[in-house]
Design a protein around this motif. Structure first.
Motif, PDB file in Angstrom:
ATOM      1  N   THR A   9       0.825  -1.205   0.000  1.00 45.04           N
ATOM      2  CA  THR A   9       0.000   0.000   0.000  1.00 45.04           C
ATOM      3  C   THR A   9       0.863   1.261   0.000  1.00 45.04           C
ATOM      4  O   THR A   9       2.045   1.230   0.352  1.00 45.04           O
ATOM      5  N   ALA A  12      -2.185   8.130   0.896  1.00 47.50           N
ATOM      6  CA  ALA A  12      -3.259   8.760   0.118  1.00 47.50           C
ATOM      7  C   ALA A  12      -2.682   9.729  -0.902  1.00 47.50           C
ATOM      8  O   ALA A  12      -1.751  10.471  -0.621  1.00 47.50           O
ATOM      9  N   GLN A  13      -3.257   9.720  -2.094  1.00 45.79           N
ATOM     10  CA  GLN A  13      -2.761  10.572  -3.174  1.00 45.79           C
ATOM     11  C   GLN A  13      -3.633  11.787  -3.441  1.00 45.79           C
ATOM     12  O   GLN A  13      -3.254  12.668  -4.211  1.00 45.79           O
ATOM     13  N   SER A  18      -4.379  13.760   1.639  1.00 50.85           N
ATOM     14  CA  SER A  18      -3.220  13.966   0.777  1.00 50.85           C
ATOM     15  C   SER A  18      -2.106  14.663   1.544  1.00 50.85           C
ATOM     16  O   SER A  18      -2.329  15.279   2.598  1.00 50.85           O
ATOM     17  N   SER A  85      -0.801   5.016   4.729  1.00 49.06           N
ATOM     18  CA  SER A  85      -0.650   3.766   3.973  1.00 49.06           C
ATOM     19  C   SER A  85      -1.089   2.556   4.791  1.00 49.06           C
ATOM     20  O   SER A  85      -1.239   1.457   4.247  1.00 49.06           O
ATOM     21  N   GLU A  92      -3.896   3.788  -0.266  1.00 47.24           N
ATOM     22  CA  GLU A  92      -4.302   3.116  -1.502  1.00 47.24           C
ATOM     23  C   GLU A  92      -3.506   1.827  -1.724  1.00 47.24           C
ATOM     24  O   GLU A  92      -2.387   1.681  -1.228  1.00 47.24           O
ATOM     25  N   SER A 115      -5.230   3.258 -12.356  1.00 48.01           N
ATOM     26  CA  SER A 115      -6.505   3.050 -11.680  1.00 48.01           C
ATOM     27  C   SER A 115      -6.426   1.984 -10.591  1.00 48.01           C
ATOM     28  O   SER A 115      -6.225   0.802 -10.866  1.00 48.01           O
ATOM     29  N   GLU A 116      -6.591   2.418  -9.363  1.00 48.86           N
ATOM     30  CA  GLU A 116      -6.664   1.476  -8.243  1.00 48.86           C
ATOM     31  C   GLU A 116      -7.922   0.621  -8.351  1.00 48.86           C
ATOM     32  O   GLU A 116      -7.908  -0.580  -8.048  1.00 48.86           O
ATOM     33  N   LYS A 117      -9.002   1.226  -8.812  1.00 51.07           N
ATOM     34  CA  LYS A 117     -10.273   0.512  -8.935  1.00 51.07           C
ATOM     35  C   LYS A 117     -10.160  -0.642  -9.919  1.00 51.07           C
ATOM     36  O   LYS A 117     -10.613  -1.760  -9.642  1.00 51.07           O
ATOM     37  N   ARG A 154     -11.081  -0.533   0.849  1.00 48.03           N
ATOM     38  CA  ARG A 154     -10.887   0.005  -0.493  1.00 48.03           C
ATOM     39  C   ARG A 154     -12.028  -0.421  -1.423  1.00 48.03           C
ATOM     40  O   ARG A 154     -12.469   0.351  -2.283  1.00 48.03           O
ATOM     41  N   LEU A 158     -14.152   2.360  -3.270  1.00 48.87           N
ATOM     42  CA  LEU A 158     -14.063   2.403  -4.735  1.00 48.87           C
ATOM     43  C   LEU A 158     -15.314   1.852  -5.420  1.00 48.87           C
ATOM     44  O   LEU A 158     -15.467   1.976  -6.630  1.00 48.87           O
TER      45      LEU A 158
END
Length: 249
Positions: A9, A12-13, A18, A85, A92, A115-117, A154, A158
């Protein structure tokens, strides 16, 4: 079926977790450490002689906070931001690796900004297809407290519905198998690296560990993170076999 799993992980982006958010918050609320003395504050500010003598402690510390907010805030903010994280509500996924029984170790990962999704959906699809109608029995290091919980959080955020349960709130050896709990007991602590060493299994590689994942990702070396992720699955499988007396003595 037994499914050995491990995730990697990153912080956060975007959004309220963030780095930019933490940085601005630290600048606004930057405080001197409680251990800061008047003498140290004056020394840092370059106050000497009568300037230092006739500056009260509270005033010296206030001046210190004003001067060093811009200098110190980024360091404090980054430390807090990196810790996201460990929180599936903020951080993420960057890589997921798994193996079914004694099968091949498979992994999915993404480049920073990818894309994390889609990556999470790919993991669900690949594992579901591999298992068919059979339910997974997940095995990992601190799996309930971290991996399964992070995956579930997540998935919810998501909007990717898992095709199987992610029972992070279950019990070791009933709903999942936690190698840490199997060795150290409920509430006990034992790192995977130390557990490997205790069992005579090769430990962590020299060039990377969990605390360095973000450093590799931000420089574009996601490939090394994915390799490290798969290696952790390999180690979890070896540990599990030893703990259940299925491995070589």
């Amino acid at each position: 079926m037994d499914v050995y799993i491990d995730i990697e992980t990153i912080p956060a982006q975007s959004g309220l977790h963030s780095y930019e958010y933490y940085l601005e918050a630290e600048k606004q609320s930057f405080k001197a450490p409680s251990s800061l003395t008047k003498a140290k504050a004056c020394a840092d500010l370059g106050l000497t002689g009568d300037d230092a003598k006739f500056t009260g402690k509270d005033a010296a510390i206030e001046l210190w906070e004003v001067k060093f907010a811009e200098v110190k805030a980024p360091e404090v903010a980054e430390d807090k931001w990196r810790k996201t994280s460990f929180d599936g509500g903020a951080g993420e996924l960057i890589s997921i690796a798994w193996a079914v029984e004694d099968g091949e170790i498979i992994g999915v990962s993404r480049e920073l900004g990818g894309s994390e999704k889609l990556m999470l959906a790919s993991f669900f699809d690949l594992l579901s297809n591999e298992l068919g109608r059979i339910k997974p029995f997940f095995i990992g290091q601190y799996i309930g407290g971290f991996d399964l919980k992070f995956l579930f959080h997540r998935a919810v955020i998501l909007g990717v519905e898992p095709p199987f349960d992610l029972p992070f709130d279950g019990r070791h050896n009933k709903d999942y198998y936690c190698t840490q709990a199997a060795w150290a007991g409920y509430g006990g602590r034992m790192s995977q690296d130390n557990l490997c060493k205790a069992l005579g299994i090769e430990g962590k590689p020299d060039d990377i560990d969990g605390s360095q994942v973000w450093d590799f990702v931000k420089t574009g070396n996601v490939k090394r993170v994915a390799e490290y992720n798969k290696d952790d699955v390999n180690k979890v499988r070896q540990i599990h076999k030893r703990l259940t007396f299925k491995g070589n003595k």
